[in-house]
Design a protein around this motif. Sequence first.
Motif, mmCIF file in Angstrom:
data_model
loop_
_atom_site.group_PDB
_atom_site.id
_atom_site.type_symbol
_atom_site.label_atom_id
_atom_site.label_comp_id
_atom_site.label_asym_id
_atom_site.label_seq_id
_atom_site.Cartn_x
_atom_site.Cartn_y
_atom_site.Cartn_z
ATOM 1 N N UNK A 19 0.842 -1.199 0.000
ATOM 2 C CA UNK A 19 0.000 0.000 0.000
ATOM 3 C C UNK A 19 0.875 1.246 0.000
ATOM 4 N N UNK A 20 0.428 2.255 -0.700
ATOM 5 C CA UNK A 20 1.174 3.505 -0.857
ATOM 6 C C UNK A 20 1.325 4.225 0.480
ATOM 7 N N UNK A 28 -3.689 4.465 -6.222
ATOM 8 C CA UNK A 28 -4.038 4.414 -4.805
ATOM 9 C C UNK A 28 -5.197 3.464 -4.546
ATOM 10 N N UNK A 29 -5.168 2.726 -3.457
ATOM 11 C CA UNK A 29 -4.233 2.846 -2.340
ATOM 12 C C UNK A 29 -2.969 2.012 -2.499
ATOM 13 N N UNK A 41 8.922 4.186 1.945
ATOM 14 C CA UNK A 41 8.711 2.813 1.510
ATOM 15 C C UNK A 41 7.231 2.483 1.604
ATOM 16 N N UNK A 42 6.796 1.541 0.796
ATOM 17 C CA UNK A 42 5.389 1.133 0.850
ATOM 18 C C UNK A 42 5.123 0.366 2.140
ATOM 19 N N UNK A 43 3.860 0.283 2.506
ATOM 20 C CA UNK A 43 3.434 -0.570 3.612
ATOM 21 C C UNK A 43 3.202 -1.959 3.025
ATOM 22 N N UNK A 44 3.922 -2.938 3.524
ATOM 23 C CA UNK A 44 3.766 -4.309 3.034
ATOM 24 C C UNK A 44 2.928 -5.076 4.049
ATOM 25 N N UNK A 45 1.850 -5.665 3.557
ATOM 26 C CA UNK A 45 0.917 -6.368 4.432
ATOM 27 C C UNK A 45 0.619 -7.733 3.822
ATOM 28 N N UNK A 46 0.783 -8.777 4.604
ATOM 29 C CA UNK A 46 0.427 -10.119 4.161
ATOM 30 C C UNK A 46 -1.036 -10.369 4.523
ATOM 31 N N UNK A 62 -3.297 6.233 13.062
ATOM 32 C CA UNK A 62 -2.142 5.813 13.851
ATOM 33 C C UNK A 62 -1.889 4.318 13.667
ATOM 34 N N UNK A 63 -2.620 3.702 12.764
ATOM 35 C CA UNK A 63 -2.477 2.277 12.483
ATOM 36 C C UNK A 63 -2.326 2.054 10.980
ATOM 37 N N UNK A 64 -1.515 2.885 10.323
ATOM 38 C CA UNK A 64 -1.353 2.796 8.872
ATOM 39 C C UNK A 64 -0.754 1.464 8.467
ATOM 40 N N UNK A 65 -1.175 0.909 7.383
ATOM 41 C CA UNK A 65 -1.970 1.564 6.350
ATOM 42 C C UNK A 65 -3.466 1.507 6.599
ATOM 43 N N UNK A 66 -3.875 0.957 7.720
ATOM 44 C CA UNK A 66 -5.302 0.772 7.957
ATOM 45 C C UNK A 66 -5.955 2.011 8.553
ATOM 46 N N UNK A 67 -7.202 2.202 8.244
ATOM 47 C CA UNK A 67 -8.008 3.269 8.824
ATOM 48 C C UNK A 67 -8.268 2.942 10.297
ATOM 49 N N UNK A 68 -8.123 3.940 11.160
ATOM 50 C CA UNK A 68 -8.454 3.756 12.582
ATOM 51 C C UNK A 68 -9.606 4.657 13.014
ATOM 52 N N UNK A 69 -10.254 5.270 12.051
ATOM 53 C CA UNK A 69 -11.389 6.134 12.369
ATOM 54 C C UNK A 69 -11.003 7.591 12.586
#
Length: 77
Positions: A19-20, A28-29, A41-46, A62-69
């Motif tokens: 993720x960007x 995007x994203x 660097x990109x966010x790498x997520x398995x 505060x939990x990138x790349x994920x939305x935390x509200x």
Amino acid sequence: MEKRNKPYIQHEEPGLKKYCACSLSRNLPYCDGSHHGTGMHSYKVEIETAKTVAICGCGSSKNKPFCDGSHELLQET
Ligand code: FES
């Protein structure tokens, strides 16, 4: 990431996702390699099982790349 006041809702199949993090991607994203030379660097997520994810589009999570509200605290522009 491109500034928007809502997340990218993506259905993901299992596998490594990139993720960007720099907001320069034209896809995007997801990362398209545009960060090269920026020091970022990109966010790498398995992703282990197929699921829907919410990827932050506002840059405030505060939990990138994920939305935390956190986008809920931003004003509509
Ligand atoms: S879109 Fe950034 S915290 Fe939700």
